[in-house]
Design an enzyme around this catalytic site. Structure first.
Site, short mmCIF file in Angstrom:
data_model
loop_
_atom_site.label_atom_id
_atom_site.label_comp_id
_atom_site.label_asym_id
_atom_site.label_seq_id
_atom_site.Cartn_x
_atom_site.Cartn_y
_atom_site.Cartn_z
N HIS A 160 15.75 -6.53 -26.98
CA HIS A 160 15.63 -7.11 -28.32
C HIS A 160 16.63 -6.53 -29.31
CE1 HIS A 160 11.95 -8.87 -26.77
NE2 HIS A 160 11.85 -9.57 -27.86
N GLU B 132 10.63 -15.17 -21.29
CA GLU B 132 10.65 -13.71 -21.35
C GLU B 132 9.64 -13.09 -20.38
OE1 GLU B 132 10.16 -12.56 -25.41
OE2 GLU B 132 12.15 -13.25 -26.02
#
Length: 288
Positions: A179, A146
Site C-alpha cells: 500500500h 487483493e
C-alpha cells in the site's frame, strides 16, 4: 487423495510472495493514464480493473508451476488451496460478515445515531453505487483481487514453509507494504508533501497489516476465499473507526457509544474462534 502440495524453502516462499506483490502493484502503473491522472479518475480505475484481472489470471499458473503432485492426505486440488470450494460456501459468505460487524459494533452504533442506516433502505443508493466506479473498486474489485493475490495465492506457499501461526502474521506484511504505492502516487501528483504522505502511509501500513492478519486468519480457518473478501469489502465500506467523532456527542450519548466500542471488541474476542470453527465451513484443507 490425489492432488498437489507446496513444499518450497522458506526463502523461496518469501521471494515468490514478494514477486506476486510486485506484480500486483506494478500492474497498476503500466498505463500512462494511471501516472498522469488521479487514482479516482474513471480512466485510471477502468485500466486498473484490467490490470488486476490479468494478474489474477497469471498468478495461479505460476502457483501451479511451483507445486508438487502427490497422493497423500495433505494434497488438494489447486482450487481448494485457493479457497474456491462449494461445500461451506454459504457460511463463508455470511458468518465472517457477522463476525466483522460484531467487531465494528461501535462504528455501526455511530452510523445508527447519524441516520446512515436509513440510506441503505433507499433503492437509489444501491443503483447509484452499482454504477459508481469508485464504489465498485472499493467494494468489489479491490477486495476480491487483493484477497485473491495476497491471501489465496500466498498462504498456500507460506503455510508449508512457516506454519499457519507465523504465516498469519507474515502474509500481511506483503499486503501492508504494497500500500506504500499510494504515497508515491500522491507525491508525484503533488497531492501531499513528502512528510505528510509518509506519515499517512505509515498509518495505513499499520492498520492494513492488522487487517491482513485478521483476513489471513479467516482464510485459514474457513478455507474459503469469500470469507476474507466479504470482510474486506465491509471494512472498506466502514473505513477506519471514527473514534474522534464520538467525543463530539453529549456525555450520555458518548458513554453509550464508548460502551458499544468496548463491548464489540470484547464480544469479538469471545466469539472469534467459535464462529470460525473449520467444521462450519467444511474446511479440510487448512488447519489453524
Amino acid at each position: 487423495m490425489a492432488g498437489i502440495v507446496f513444499a518450497l524453502a522458506a526463502w523461496q516462499a518469501v521471494l515468490l510472495c514478494l514477486l506476486f506483490a510486485v506484480m500486483y502493484v506494478g500492474s497498476l502503473y503500466v498505463w500512462t493514464a494511471t501516472v498522469t491522472k488521479d487514482r479516482d479518475h474513471p480512466d485510471t480505475i477502468k485500466r486498473r480493473f484490467i490490470s488486476v484481472g490479468i494478474i489474477s489470471l497469471v498468478v495461479p499458473p505460476m502457483l501451479w508451476f511451483f507445486s508438487e503432485y502427490q497422493d497423500s492426505d495433505q494434497a488438494h486440488g489447486l482450487l481448494s488451496w485457493l479457497g474456491i470450494r462449494f461445500w461451506g460456501f454459504l457460511p463463508a459468505l455470511f458468518v465472517p460478515l457477522i463476525l466483522t460487524m460484531v467487531l465494528f459494533m461501535g462504528p455501526l452504533a455511530l452510523h445508527y445515531i447519524d441516520g446512515v442506516f436509513r440510506l441503505y433502505l433507499e433503492p437509489r443508493y444501491w443503483t447509484n453505487s452499482l454504477s459508481n466506479l469508485i464504489w465498485i473498486r472499493n467494494h468489489i474489485v479491490a477486495p476480491f483481487s487483493e484477497e485473491f493475490i495476497f491471501r489465496a495465492c500466498m498462504l498456500p506457499i507460506l503455510v508449508p514453509a512457516f506454519g499457519p501461526g507465523t504465516s498469519i502474521f507474515l502474509c500481511p506484511l506483503f499486503f501492508g507494504v504494497a500500500h506504500f504505492h499510494h504515497m508515491i502516487e500522491k507525491i508525484i501528483q503533488g497531492q501531499q508533501e513528502v512528510v505528510e504522505a509518509f506519515k499517512q502511509s505509515v498509518f495505513q501500513l499499520f492498520y492494513t497489516t492488522i487487517f491482513g492478519a485478521y483476513s489471513a486468519f479467516l482464510f485459514l480457518r474457513t478455507g474459503h476465499l469469500m470469507a476474507p473478501v466479504i470482510a474486506h469489502a465491509f471494512c472498506n465500506h466502514m473505513g477506519f473507526p471514527a473514534f474522534s467523532e464520538v467525543m463530539g456527542y453529549q456525555k450520555s450519548t458518548r458513554t453509550r457509544l464508548v460502551t458499544f466500542f468496548v463491548a464489540g471488541m470484547l464480544l469479538w474476542i469471545v466469539v472469534l474462534y467459535p464462529m470460525t470453527s473449520p467444521w462450519l465451513f467444511a474446511n479440510d484443507v487448512y488447519s489453524v
